[in-house]
Design an enzyme around this catalytic site. Structure first.
Site, PDB file in Angstrom:
ATOM      1  N   SER A 190       1.431  -9.738  -0.698  1.00  0.00           N
ATOM      2  CA  SER A 190       1.101  -8.315  -0.615  1.00  0.00           C
ATOM      3  C   SER A 190       1.382  -7.693   0.744  1.00  0.00           C
ATOM      4  CB  SER A 190      -0.369  -8.103  -0.980  1.00  0.00           C
ATOM      5  OG  SER A 190      -1.196  -8.908  -0.156  1.00  0.00           O
ATOM      6  N   GLU A 245      -9.898   5.849   3.051  1.00  0.00           N
ATOM      7  CA  GLU A 245     -10.708   4.780   3.603  1.00  0.00           C
ATOM      8  C   GLU A 245      -9.782   3.594   3.847  1.00  0.00           C
ATOM      9  OE1 GLU A 245     -10.224   5.155   0.367  1.00  0.00           O
ATOM     10  OE2 GLU A 245      -9.443   3.130   0.117  1.00  0.00           O
ATOM     11  N   LYS A 261       0.815  -1.221   0.000  1.00  0.00           N
ATOM     12  CA  LYS A 261       0.000   0.000   0.000  1.00  0.00           C
ATOM     13  C   LYS A 261       0.853   1.277   0.000  1.00  0.00           C
ATOM     14  CE  LYS A 261      -4.119  -2.018   0.194  1.00  0.00           C
ATOM     15  NZ  LYS A 261      -5.167  -1.862  -0.821  1.00  0.00           N
TER      16      LYS A 261
HETATM   17  C1  LIG Z   1      -1.886  -6.896   2.762  1.00  0.00           C
HETATM   18  C2  LIG Z   1      -3.013  -6.585   1.837  1.00  0.00           C
HETATM   19  N1  LIG Z   1      -3.111  -7.256   0.676  1.00  0.00           N
HETATM   20  C3  LIG Z   1      -4.110  -7.027  -0.201  1.00  0.00           C
HETATM   21  C4  LIG Z   1      -5.101  -6.106   0.077  1.00  0.00           C
HETATM   22  C5  LIG Z   1      -6.208  -5.924  -0.906  1.00  0.00           C
HETATM   23  O1  LIG Z   1      -6.118  -4.757  -1.633  1.00  0.00           O
HETATM   24  P1  LIG Z   1      -5.745  -4.731  -3.172  1.00  0.00           P
HETATM   25  O2  LIG Z   1      -6.613  -5.752  -3.840  1.00  0.00           O
HETATM   26  O3  LIG Z   1      -6.020  -3.351  -3.571  1.00  0.00           O
HETATM   27  O4  LIG Z   1      -4.295  -5.103  -3.293  1.00  0.00           O
HETATM   28  C6  LIG Z   1      -5.045  -5.364   1.273  1.00  0.00           C
HETATM   29  C7  LIG Z   1      -6.071  -4.356   1.580  1.00  0.00           C
HETATM   30  O5  LIG Z   1      -6.180  -3.832   2.628  1.00  0.00           O
HETATM   31  C8  LIG Z   1      -3.974  -5.625   2.171  1.00  0.00           C
HETATM   32  O6  LIG Z   1      -3.878  -4.963   3.338  1.00  0.00           O
END
Ligand SMILES: Cc1ncc(COP(=O)(O)O)c(C=O)c1O
Length: 396
Positions: A381, A121, A99
């Site tokens: 992620s 948000e 993020k």
């Molecule tokens: C660690 C992590 N991975 C994935 C996501 C999902 O978001 P996005 O699909 O935008 O990557 C989030 C959302 O809060 C997150 O905190």
């Protein structure tokens, strides 16, 4: 050539002048927000074409944000699954997830627009923490909307945001999760658009957000492609897998691989599968797929992970699915908890619940569908610290 123009074949390029990716996207906002969206689009377009902007963006991400994040080859997990697993380690980025990339880019734009305040948000809290962090770094005021359910299950992230100087406002309407936090953030933005930038956390919302956030996150895919080629002797992975909430880590990852032969897989939470179970609709400023009832009312999404608990998906993913370039399977909470434990025990890496969705799909498909010895690159992620308390409740 700008990075946007790199992918041939028309996919994952700039949307059309109305902000559409094929049939999806657009800018469905109240009149009072149209000018703000246009200002942002113009500011981003100019900045993204400016080498000095890229230099500052990349400098902050490397000197402060911990980039480039490594790609880790998982020897023990690979042996267990019979496929070669590589992880793109966004869990090692500052604040614990991908993020931060998006937020550093958007706060640089906030400064260029002369605004002194950001609002955001958040679901899992990771986008809120990243925004509060960047606001502290740039000396901006920061307000974060978060659903009451998420405030409870992500208490640690609420504390982190407050420690970083942000105001966290609890949203008690609707399902009290991410969708309701987006509603409140959009409402607040209307009231203070002159002074405040809405730092949207995923590849969703009105144009230019889906395009801009994908471009700010493509650093994940671009780095991963080069790192994988080094590890794989110049080859690309057979599969590129990422979890999908709004879809930003998947979009950033896919952008790096869309012009390779890799199969692109975006894994949805079974209870929040907008492509799997949704239908086209217009919500939160965009046309995309949403979970809806027969009357067109938005249904509540349910997932063990707060970050995937969203009833829609970014419009570019809808286009990638319609074009057959990416596939969007689903996994359930039980498989996610298994994958969460498996990675922890075999590799010493505790993944975020969100990221464990991508891993869970690989674990399931490696048993029968993924050919033995295939190479699979998964974007991890984020890290699982934020989910430890909730995992304890489930696992004892
Ligand atoms: C660690 C992590 N991975 C994935 C996501 C999902 O978001 P996005 O699909 O935008 O990557 C989030 C959302 O809060 C997150 O905190």
């Amino acid at each position: 050539m700008s990075p946007t123009d790199r992918a041939p074949g028309g996919l994952m390029r700039e949307p059309d002048p109305t902000g559409r990716f094929g049939d999806f996207g657009g800018r469905y906002v109240p009149e009072s927000l149209v000018a703000a969206c246009m200002e942002l689009e113009q500011e981003f377009r100019v900045a993204w074409a400016d080498p000095a902007f890229h230099a500052e963006f990349e400098h902050i991400l490397s000197s402060y944000g911990g980039r480039p994040t490594p790609v880790t080859e998982c020897a023990r997990l690979s042996e267990q699954l019979g496929v070669r697993v590589l992880l793109k380690r966004e869990d090692l980025a500052h604040t614990g997830s991908h993020k931060l990339n998006n937020v550093i880019g958007q706060t640089l734009l906030t400064r260029r627009m002369g605004k002194g305040r950001v609002l955001a948000e958040t679901g899992a809290g990771q986008h809120g923490v990243a925004t509060a962090t960047a606001a502290a770094l740039f000396g901006l005021e920061c307000l974060v909307f978060m659903g009451e359910v998420d405030v409870e299950r992500q208490a640690l992230n609420v504390f982190r945001m407050r420690l970083l100087g942000a105001e966290v406002r609890t949203v008690t309407s609707g399902s009290r999760t991410l969708k309701d936090a987006v509603n409140e953030a959009l409402r607040e933005w209307v009231a203070c658009v002159e002074t405040t930038h809405y730092c949207l956390g995923s590849v969703m919302g009105p144009h230019p957000y889906p395009w801009m956030v994908r471009e700010l996150q493509r650093i994940v895919g671009d780095e991963a492609r080069d790192q994988c080629r080094q590890i794989l002797g110049g080859a690309d992975p057979d599969y590129v897998v990422a979890c999908v909430g709004g879809g930003s880590n998947a979009a950033g990852t896919f952008a790096g691989f869309v012009d390779t032969p890799a199969r692109l897989v975006g894994v949805e939470a079974a209870g929040g599968a907008a492509i799997g179970h949704g239908v086209p609709g217009v919500v939160h400023g965009m046309k995309s797929f949403f979970l809806q009832d027969e009357a067109g009312q938005i249904l509540e999404a349910h997932s063990i992970s707060a970050g995937l608990d969203y009833p829609g998906i970014g419009p570019e993913h809808a286009q990638l699915a319609a074009a057959g370039r990416a596939e969007y399977p689903q996994v359930g909470d039980a498989e996610v908890l298994e994958a969460f434990q498996l990675l922890s025990r075999t590799e010493g890496i505790i993944p975020a619940f969100e990221s464990a969705h991508a891993l869970a799909w690989v674990v399931r498909e490696a048993r029968w569908a993924i050919p033995a010895g295939a190479t699979v690159m998964i974007t991890l992620s984020g890290r699982g610290d934020k989910d430890a308390a909730q995992a304890m409740e489930h696992l004892g």
